[in-house]
Design an enzyme around this catalytic site. Sequence first.
Site, PDB file in Angstrom:
ATOM      1  N   ASP A   8       0.510  -5.656   2.304  1.00 40.63           N
ATOM      2  CA  ASP A   8       1.644  -5.366   1.408  1.00 40.63           C
ATOM      3  C   ASP A   8       2.819  -4.818   2.231  1.00 40.63           C
ATOM      4  OD1 ASP A   8       0.314  -2.943   1.996  1.00 40.63           O
ATOM      5  OD2 ASP A   8       0.960  -2.010   0.119  1.00 40.63           O
ATOM      6  N   ASP A  13       2.325  -1.974   7.765  1.00 41.57           N
ATOM      7  CA  ASP A  13       1.768  -3.334   7.670  1.00 41.57           C
ATOM      8  C   ASP A  13       2.471  -4.257   8.667  1.00 41.57           C
ATOM      9  OD1 ASP A  13       0.298  -3.548   4.625  1.00 41.57           O
ATOM     10  OD2 ASP A  13       1.853  -2.028   4.861  1.00 41.57           O
ATOM     11  N   HIS A 233      -1.110   3.761   9.761  1.00 42.76           N
ATOM     12  CA  HIS A 233      -2.467   3.593   9.220  1.00 42.76           C
ATOM     13  C   HIS A 233      -2.991   2.166   9.408  1.00 42.76           C
ATOM     14  CE1 HIS A 233      -1.912   7.423   7.071  1.00 42.76           C
ATOM     15  NE2 HIS A 233      -0.731   6.970   6.704  1.00 42.76           N
ATOM     16  N   ASP A 234      -2.155   1.195   9.032  1.00 42.88           N
ATOM     17  CA  ASP A 234      -2.641  -0.187   8.986  1.00 42.88           C
ATOM     18  C   ASP A 234      -2.880  -0.749  10.392  1.00 42.88           C
ATOM     19  OD1 ASP A 234      -2.441  -0.026   6.255  1.00 42.88           O
ATOM     20  OD2 ASP A 234      -0.504  -1.045   6.139  1.00 42.88           O
TER      21      ASP A 234
HETATM   22  C1  BDR Z   1      -1.486   3.083   3.199  1.00 45.72           C
HETATM   23  O1  BDR Z   1      -0.544   3.115   2.118  1.00 45.72           O
HETATM   24  C2  BDR Z   1       0.566   2.323   2.425  1.00 45.72           C
HETATM   25  O2  BDR Z   1       1.746   2.982   2.050  1.00 45.72           O
HETATM   26  C3  BDR Z   1       0.487   1.996   3.889  1.00 45.72           C
HETATM   27  O3  BDR Z   1       1.028   0.722   4.151  1.00 45.72           O
HETATM   28  C4  BDR Z   1      -0.980   2.052   4.188  1.00 45.72           C
HETATM   29  O4  BDR Z   1      -1.598   0.815   3.950  1.00 45.72           O
HETATM   30  C5  BDR Z   1      -1.633   4.483   3.748  1.00 45.72           C
HETATM   31  O5  BDR Z   1      -2.067   5.361   2.762  1.00 45.72           O
HETATM   32 CA    CA Z   2      -0.319  -1.243   3.681  1.00 46.63          CA
END
Ligand code: BDR
Ligand code: CA
Length: 310
Positions: A8, A13, A233-234
């Site tokens: 997303d 991402d 994170h991603d």
């Molecule tokens: C996740 O939430 C999204 O806002 C980021 O892209 C990530 O996938 C982190 O909590």
């Molecule tokens: Ca994401």
Amino acid sequence: MKLVLDCDPGLDDAVAILVAAHYADLVGMTTVAGNVGINRTTRNALAVTQIAGLDVPVHRGAGKPLAGEPVDGSRIHGDTGLGNAVLPDLDRSEASDDAVAYLCDTARSVDDLHLLAIGPLTNVALALRCDPDLRRHLAGLTIMGGSASAGNITSVAEFNIWADPEAAAVVFEKAAPVAMVGLDVTNKVVFGAEETARMRGAGTPAADLAADVTDFLRDRFRQYVGESTVPLHDATAVITATHPHLFERSLHPIAVEVRGEITRGMTVADLRPPALIEAIGPAGVAASDIVWDTDVDAVRELIVEAVLAC
Ligand code: BDR
Ligand code: CA
């Protein structure tokens, strides 16, 4: 490794797409509404492939969660989902508007396929509804989402799970074991001014994009969290899939809270000793891997190196 990325985009991402294309054979991408609406996430996914010169099909997926109203993360990711990055006019278009069919077909037709979901789990849950055997056809299923400690969008819920808890509940129940790359580990791999400067130094359009989105995220974090370093994170979730030896994990029953007034979207991990769980229950909660820790410096370096190579 052959990989399909369900995403997303989304600032982190965007970096994850670059990292996935570098370390894996990125067979295809599916989009889902999450950080921003489905039109934007699909457009952004196409834009990232175009900027990076990737020949990867993008299939449009779900525009709303299984239940309830769509939520978004534009407060962090900006109105377009990619901060203030300047995006090109598209010279490509989506391969289909049926991400679910693509996921089901590809899982059956491509051997040793790994599915990595880095947004809300709506598409994956819908694919499981179409093909309850989906998990058997996958070599692995990794998600960025959840937490066995604190949340980020609420005190106990992580954004991707909270954005579609019903879908996450289906996935943890029907597609276990999942590798849950949650905030427990992703919050440890943070990026600061030094990393973005290195990315920008590469001078390529893709590395510039990665630097732009990371800088934007750092601005937002300064504003909301008061910190000058940010987790991607991603991108960390991609490295968990492509370099599993760098991560510590353990298997636990995990259920997703879909009803709680305060706890909706929480990934409830049963961390009690297995003998105790067996003795007093509840029995039969599907177990998944919680990824807890990693070699932070090695993961950060792998991410930066992937960006520099784009
Ligand atoms: C996740 O939430 C999204 O806002 C980021 O892209 C990530 O996938 C982190 O909590
Ligand atoms: Ca994401």
